[in-house]
Structure formats: structure tokens, C-alpha cells
Design a protein around this motif. Structure first.
Motif, PDB file in Angstrom:
ATOM      1  N   THR A  25      -9.326   0.732  11.390  1.00 36.57           N
ATOM      2  CA  THR A  25     -10.357   1.756  11.160  1.00 36.57           C
ATOM      3  C   THR A  25     -10.452   1.997   9.648  1.00 36.57           C
ATOM      4  OG1 THR A  25      -8.840   3.634  11.146  1.00 36.57           O
ATOM      5  CG2 THR A  25      -9.629   2.883  13.310  1.00 36.57           C
ATOM      6  N   PRO A  26     -11.569   2.582   9.194  1.00 35.16           N
ATOM      7  CA  PRO A  26     -11.683   2.888   7.759  1.00 35.16           C
ATOM      8  C   PRO A  26     -10.513   3.743   7.250  1.00 35.16           C
ATOM      9  CG  PRO A  26     -13.814   3.159   8.822  1.00 35.16           C
ATOM     10  CD  PRO A  26     -12.822   2.889   9.921  1.00 35.16           C
ATOM     11  N   LEU A  27     -10.045   4.694   8.045  1.00 33.77           N
ATOM     12  CA  LEU A  27      -8.913   5.529   7.621  1.00 33.77           C
ATOM     13  C   LEU A  27      -7.645   4.699   7.444  1.00 33.77           C
ATOM     14  CD1 LEU A  27      -8.925   8.937   9.599  1.00 33.77           C
ATOM     15  CD2 LEU A  27      -8.887   8.638   7.113  1.00 33.77           C
ATOM     16  N   GLN A  28      -7.503   3.652   8.265  1.00 34.94           N
ATOM     17  CA  GLN A  28      -6.319   2.801   8.135  1.00 34.94           C
ATOM     18  C   GLN A  28      -6.410   1.890   6.922  1.00 34.94           C
ATOM     19  OE1 GLN A  28      -6.485   1.178  12.223  1.00 34.94           O
ATOM     20  NE2 GLN A  28      -4.382   1.889  12.468  1.00 34.94           N
ATOM     21  N   VAL A  29      -7.632   1.510   6.556  1.00 35.85           N
ATOM     22  CA  VAL A  29      -7.811   0.603   5.417  1.00 35.85           C
ATOM     23  C   VAL A  29      -7.758   1.358   4.087  1.00 35.85           C
ATOM     24  CG1 VAL A  29      -9.503  -0.884   4.255  1.00 35.85           C
ATOM     25  CG2 VAL A  29      -9.075  -1.154   6.713  1.00 35.85           C
ATOM     26  N   ALA A  30      -8.299   2.558   4.058  1.00 36.91           N
ATOM     27  CA  ALA A  30      -8.390   3.310   2.800  1.00 36.91           C
ATOM     28  C   ALA A  30      -6.994   3.665   2.272  1.00 36.91           C
ATOM     29  CB  ALA A  30      -9.200   4.588   3.019  1.00 36.91           C
ATOM     30  N   ARG A  31      -6.887   3.726   0.951  1.00 36.98           N
ATOM     31  CA  ARG A  31      -5.636   4.166   0.326  1.00 36.98           C
ATOM     32  C   ARG A  31      -5.673   5.690   0.203  1.00 36.98           C
ATOM     33  NH1 ARG A  31      -1.978   3.792  -3.358  1.00 36.98           N
ATOM     34  NH2 ARG A  31      -3.206   5.095  -4.747  1.00 36.98           N
ATOM     35  N   THR A  32      -4.772   6.373   0.922  1.00 40.28           N
ATOM     36  CA  THR A  32      -4.898   7.831   1.022  1.00 40.28           C
ATOM     37  C   THR A  32      -3.548   8.539   0.840  1.00 40.28           C
ATOM     38  OG1 THR A  32      -4.658   7.599   3.420  1.00 40.28           O
ATOM     39  CG2 THR A  32      -6.900   7.790   2.564  1.00 40.28           C
ATOM     40  N   PRO A  33      -2.988   8.488  -0.358  1.00 34.62           N
ATOM     41  CA  PRO A  33      -1.671   9.121  -0.558  1.00 34.62           C
ATOM     42  C   PRO A  33      -1.651  10.618  -0.250  1.00 34.62           C
ATOM     43  CG  PRO A  33      -2.670   8.431  -2.659  1.00 34.62           C
ATOM     44  CD  PRO A  33      -3.481   7.821  -1.565  1.00 34.62           C
ATOM     45  N   ALA A  34      -2.711  11.349  -0.589  1.00 30.41           N
ATOM     46  CA  ALA A  34      -2.691  12.800  -0.368  1.00 30.41           C
ATOM     47  C   ALA A  34      -2.786  13.127   1.123  1.00 30.41           C
ATOM     48  CB  ALA A  34      -3.850  13.453  -1.137  1.00 30.41           C
ATOM     49  N   MET A  35      -3.703  12.440   1.818  1.00 29.62           N
ATOM     50  CA  MET A  35      -3.823  12.680   3.260  1.00 29.62           C
ATOM     51  C   MET A  35      -2.522  12.329   3.979  1.00 29.62           C
ATOM     52  SD  MET A  35      -7.600  11.255   4.193  1.00 29.62           S
ATOM     53  CE  MET A  35      -9.068  11.830   3.339  1.00 29.62           C
ATOM     54  N   ASP A  36      -1.922  11.192   3.581  1.00 33.23           N
ATOM     55  CA  ASP A  36      -0.684  10.767   4.229  1.00 33.23           C
ATOM     56  C   ASP A  36       0.442  11.774   3.981  1.00 33.23           C
ATOM     57  OD1 ASP A  36      -2.114   8.605   5.050  1.00 33.23           O
ATOM     58  OD2 ASP A  36      -1.274   7.209   3.584  1.00 33.23           O
ATOM     59  N   ALA A  37       0.417  12.409   2.806  1.00 34.82           N
ATOM     60  CA  ALA A  37       1.450  13.406   2.502  1.00 34.82           C
ATOM     61  C   ALA A  37       1.354  14.590   3.465  1.00 34.82           C
ATOM     62  CB  ALA A  37       1.324  13.875   1.058  1.00 34.82           C
ATOM     63  N   VAL A  38       0.108  14.982   3.801  1.00 31.95           N
ATOM     64  CA  VAL A  38      -0.059  16.090   4.750  1.00 31.95           C
ATOM     65  C   VAL A  38       0.531  15.690   6.100  1.00 31.95           C
ATOM     66  CG1 VAL A  38      -1.727  17.568   5.964  1.00 31.95           C
ATOM     67  CG2 VAL A  38      -2.118  16.948   3.566  1.00 31.95           C
ATOM     68  N   ALA A  39       0.231  14.455   6.533  1.00 28.82           N
ATOM     69  CA  ALA A  39       0.765  13.980   7.820  1.00 28.82           C
ATOM     70  C   ALA A  39       2.291  13.893   7.769  1.00 28.82           C
ATOM     71  CB  ALA A  39       0.159  12.619   8.159  1.00 28.82           C
ATOM     72  N   ARG A  40       2.823  13.374   6.659  1.00 19.38           N
ATOM     73  CA  ARG A  40       4.264  13.146   6.533  1.00 19.38           C
ATOM     74  C   ARG A  40       5.059  14.454   6.490  1.00 19.38           C
ATOM     75  NH1 ARG A  40       3.629   9.936   2.419  1.00 19.38           N
ATOM     76  NH2 ARG A  40       4.278  11.480   0.897  1.00 19.38           N
ATOM     77  N   ASN A  41       4.437  15.506   5.943  1.00 22.57           N
ATOM     78  CA  ASN A  41       5.154  16.782   5.782  1.00 22.57           C
ATOM     79  C   ASN A  41       4.846  17.795   6.865  1.00 22.57           C
ATOM     80  OD1 ASN A  41       6.300  15.866   3.358  1.00 22.57           O
ATOM     81  ND2 ASN A  41       4.412  16.377   2.265  1.00 22.57           N
ATOM     82  N   GLY A  42       4.211  17.355   7.943  1.00 18.23           N
ATOM     83  CA  GLY A  42       3.860  18.316   8.984  1.00 18.23           C
ATOM     84  C   GLY A  42       3.769  17.665  10.344  1.00 18.23           C
ATOM     85  N   VAL A  43       2.891  18.207  11.159  1.00 19.53           N
ATOM     86  CA  VAL A  43       2.710  17.666  12.510  1.00 19.53           C
ATOM     87  C   VAL A  43       1.298  17.117  12.655  1.00 19.53           C
ATOM     88  CG1 VAL A  43       4.441  19.000  13.767  1.00 19.53           C
ATOM     89  CG2 VAL A  43       2.209  20.037  13.291  1.00 19.53           C
ATOM     90  N   SER A  44       1.180  16.065  13.455  1.00 17.20           N
ATOM     91  CA  SER A  44      -0.121  15.440  13.692  1.00 17.20           C
ATOM     92  C   SER A  44      -0.445  15.436  15.174  1.00 17.20           C
ATOM     93  CB  SER A  44      -0.117  13.990  13.184  1.00 17.20           C
ATOM     94  OG  SER A  44       0.062  13.961  11.795  1.00 17.20           O
ATOM     95  N   GLY A  45      -1.681  15.133  15.461  1.00 20.84           N
ATOM     96  CA  GLY A  45      -2.106  15.014  16.839  1.00 20.84           C
ATOM     97  C   GLY A  45      -3.530  14.496  16.888  1.00 20.84           C
ATOM     98  N   THR A  46      -4.082  14.430  18.077  1.00 18.35           N
ATOM     99  CA  THR A  46      -5.499  14.096  18.198  1.00 18.35           C
ATOM    100  C   THR A  46      -6.208  15.275  18.849  1.00 18.35           C
ATOM    101  OG1 THR A  46      -5.119  12.957  20.284  1.00 18.35           O
ATOM    102  CG2 THR A  46      -5.181  11.600  18.299  1.00 18.35           C
ATOM    103  N   MET A  47      -7.517  15.316  18.682  1.00 17.05           N
ATOM    104  CA  MET A  47      -8.258  16.501  19.104  1.00 17.05           C
ATOM    105  C   MET A  47      -9.598  16.104  19.735  1.00 17.05           C
ATOM    106  SD  MET A  47      -9.024  19.836  16.762  1.00 17.05           S
ATOM    107  CE  MET A  47      -9.895  19.015  15.428  1.00 17.05           C
TER     108      MET A  47
END
Ligand code: ZN
Ligand code: ZN
Length: 408
Positions: A26-48
């Protein structure tokens, strides 16, 4: 336990499906996203499921859900939301419509629903339509973004239950009909307004000029999405939080205003692919000083999704990541950061889809799960599980120590 501030970033339509030509990512998987990944890495994720499983959300209903309102209860059509976005305060009894400037031939057949995607001159066209009277009804008309406008009918005996005039394709315009006896007058006024819009606009200098330049004239108005004012208890009252929004798109700005957010103008925030990401970041940083919840919407990924443009979507995502990084860098206190989308706009679909969206929430003392990246697939294994849009804000308020106790 002190209450924390909340930053909610909605990447409009960012959620997608895997695309074969891009290694099944997906575009999110291809894009380089250090800031977004930091939010995921330092918290909880899910789908909605923003509205409900299998339901394709519109941006309007989706944002209502993201702000904790059940769209099935409060949604009254898109017109009132556009009116709020265009800063036309509605009063009880008004009926509001979302409109297109379109091109009609001499026989009231639409040859271009968007009048050549007209981008300038619509303010002048709107001025000559606004203020006219039809029977005892006052017509208020204002231009919105690009080829769009907002129509408000004001006066006694109106009702929003009328069918659309817009045929949604080239061809004969439809006659508005009343869907209930109370709406007969509204249908009659609406049809009269559409006929008058053609009489007035076809002779307007803006259109004379367009014809000379070989462009489609914006010579008729097509209203749709009739609605009247619904009762919405503002967020300030519901949750006792002061909220502000950074958003460029009229529709989203309208919803934010309807739920009681302050929506300052941010120079350069266009709601387009060319929006000024740094300006949006700086606006959010400033607002976090004074507000409990700051909401940021970026429209660009949705536009790229509608265009079916994978690379453009990746670029939009990386720009948002820069914006988010800039905000995160300058936040000093503990802020709960929420990162999500209002719906999926997969590039292979070129429209919204019912696929659930990823969501990540982090704060200094939040739980941390095993998810390391912000994307549709990684998020699905996170601790938040699969939630509904209407539950997001209550969950986040809980993490920000802003929920009150139920029971003793
Ligand atoms: Zn959207
Ligand atoms: Zn969209």
C-alpha cells in the motif's frame, strides 16, 4: 493524574489496498514515514470501521464519527455542512444545498457538470444570485472551493425532503420533486431558482469571457444534498474540552464548526495537493498552547487516491510525515497523539471504499504494543483491535485522563 492535551491528525483517505505493480504494498507501506512510525511504535495501534463494517464513509459522515457523533443520528444531508464551511450561519427552518456550477446547453441539458472545473470568477457569479427573492423565500448563495457553491433558502414553510436536480452525469437536468407533502413549496422554489440561475448566469460577463476563451461557461447551478439544521451538542459541552481545527477543505471546516471547534484560517492551507504543510504544522503547534484538542485534516492523500495516482499518494504521505515530525519535535508537554484516516480511498478503486483504516494512539504513559509502523497491515495486529469510529474519541479521552467515572 492531570488531563493531557490531544492532537488528532487525520490523513484524509490515506488508507489503501495493496497494489501489484508496487510489490503488493500500500502507499503507506511504501512511503518513508519516520514520524508516523514513531507514533505507532510508542503507543497502541488498531484498525477502525469509521462508520460501521462494510459501510463506505463519506468525508462528512466519517468526520462526525471521528468527533464522537453517531452520523446516523445527526446527519441531515451535506448542505448544512457546506453552509457551515462557507460561514453562512443557518437558522431554524433554513434548507441548505451543496451546489455545482455547471454548463447547460439551450435546452437545459447539462454538457459539463463542473463547468470546465472553473476556479475563478465564481465569487462574482455567486454575488448576482444571492439576495434574490422567490415568492416569500430569500435566496442566499455563496461560492465554495473550485466549481462548488452553497445555496440556502430562508423563509416560511420550507422542508428539506426534496429530490435532487443534479443528474450526476451529462444529460437533462432533473426536476426537484417533494418527497413529502410539506416539501412541495421547497421543490417549487428550487426549480424556479435553477431556471433563474440559467437566465442570469448565461448573460454574465464572467461567462462571456469564458466562452471567448473557449472554456465552458458556468451558466447554471445544480443543487443537491438538501438538509436542514440538526441538533448537535458542541464538544465543549459534551466533553468539557476546548477544540480547534486546522483544515483547508470547506466541507471539513464546516463539520468542525458544527461541532463547536474554532477553525482559524491558515495561510497556504489550500485543501489541495499544493497545501503548505509547514504552515499547517506551525498552526497546530500554536493552537496546542491554548486548546485541549487540536485536530488537523490533510486532504492530499484522498485527492491522489481519487486520481488513482500511487506515486502522488506516497508523496502526500511523506509530506504529512514531515508535518507531523515538525509538530512532534516542538511539543514539550505530554500530548496524546492520534493518527488515523477518515476512510480508505484506494488508488485502484479511485473512490472511497469500506476497508477499515489504521489508527495509532500514543502518549508518554500509554500502553505500548508490538506494532512498529503506521500502515494498514501492521495496525491490524495492534492492541486497540478493531474499533468503530464513534468509539475513537472516548478511547482517546480516556487515555488523556479526561473521562469521568461511571458509577461509584
Ligand atoms: Zn475524506
Ligand atoms: Zn474523497
Amino acid at each position: 493524574m492531570s488531563a493531557k492535551k490531544i492532537l488528532m491528525v487525520v490523513c484524509d483517505g490515506v488508507s489503501d489496498r495493496p497494489v501489484k505493480q508496487f510489490e503488493g504494498k500500500t502507499p503507506l507501506q511504501v512511503a518513508r514515514t519516520p514520524a508516523m512510525d514513531a507514533v505507532a511504535r510508542n503507543g497502541v495501534s488498531g484498525t477502525m470501521d469509521v462508520i460501521a463494517p462494510g459501510v463506505v464513509p463519506g468525508s462528512d459522515t466519517a468526520h462526525l464519527a471521528l468527533f464522537g457523533y453517531d452520523p446516523y443520528k445527526v446527519y441531515t444531508g451535506r448542505g448544512p455542512i457546506e453552509a457551515a464551511g462557507a460561514e453562512i450561519p443557518l437558522v431554524n427552518g433554513d434548507v441548505a444545498f451543496r451546489c455545482n456550477f455547471a454548463t447547460s446547453d439551450d435546452h437545459m441539458r447539462i454538457i459539463d457538470r463542473r463547468a470546465g472545473r472553473i476556479r475563478s470568477g465564481t465569487a462574482e457569479l455567486a454575488t448576482v444570485l444571492s439576495g434574490m427573492k422567490i415568492e416569500d423565500i430569500e435566496v442566499i448563495f455563496k461560492e465554495a472551493s473550485e466549481h462548488r457553491g452553497v445555496l440556502v433558502l430562508r423563509g416560511p414553510g420550507l422542508d428539506h425532503r426534496v429530490t435532487e436536480v443534479d443528474p450526476h452525469r451529462e444529460g437533462a437536468i432533473l426536476k426537484a420533486r417533494a418527497e413529502s407533502p410539506e416539501a412541495e413549496k421547497t421543490a417549487r422554489i428550487l426549480n424556479e431558482f435553477v431556471a433563474k440561475s440559467y437566465d442570469i448566469l448565461s448573460k454574465h460577463p464572467v461567462n462571456e469571457r469564458r466562452k471567448k476563451e473557449g472554456l465552458h461557461p458556468a451558466n447554471i447551478v445544480l443543487p443537491r444534498g438538501a438538509g436542514s439544521l440538526g441538533e448537535l451538542e458542541p464538544l465543549t459541552q459534551r466533553f468539557g474540552i476546548k477544540c480547534a481545527a486546522v483544515a483547508g477543505v470547506t466541507l471539513v471546516r464546516g463539520i468542525c464548526r458544527m461541532v463547536g471547534m474554532d477553525v482559524p484560517d491558515v495561510e497556504g492551507a489550500t485543501g489541495g495537493l499544493d497545501t503548505d504543510y509547514a504552515a499547517k504544522a506551525d498552526a497546530a503547534i500554536g493552537l496546542l498552547e491554548d486548546y485541549d484538542l487540536v485536530f488537523v485534516n490533510v486532504k492530499a492523500p484522498d485527492i491522489a487516491g481519487h486520481d488513482g495516482d500511487f506515486r502522488q499518494k506516497v508523496l502526500a504521505i511523506e509530506n504529512i510525515d514531515m508535518m507531523l515530525g515538525r509538530i512532534l519535535e516542538s511539543i514539550h508537554e505530554d500530548v496524546v497523539v492520534v493518527l488515523t484516516a477518515d476512510h480508505s480511498t484506494p488508488v485502484i478503486v479511485k473512490d472511497h471504499s469500506a476497508d477499515p483504516v489504521p489508527v495509532a494512539v500514543s502518549g508518554a504513559d500509554s500502553r505500548i504494543d508490538d506494532v512498529r509502523a503506521f500502515d494498514e497491515i501492521s495496525a491490524a495486529s495492534g492492541a486497540l483491535g478493531r474499533i468503530r469510529g464513534v468509539d475513537l474519541l472516548p478511547i482517546v479521552l480516556g487515555m488523556a485522563n479526561r473521562s469521568s467515572k461511571f458509577g461509584a
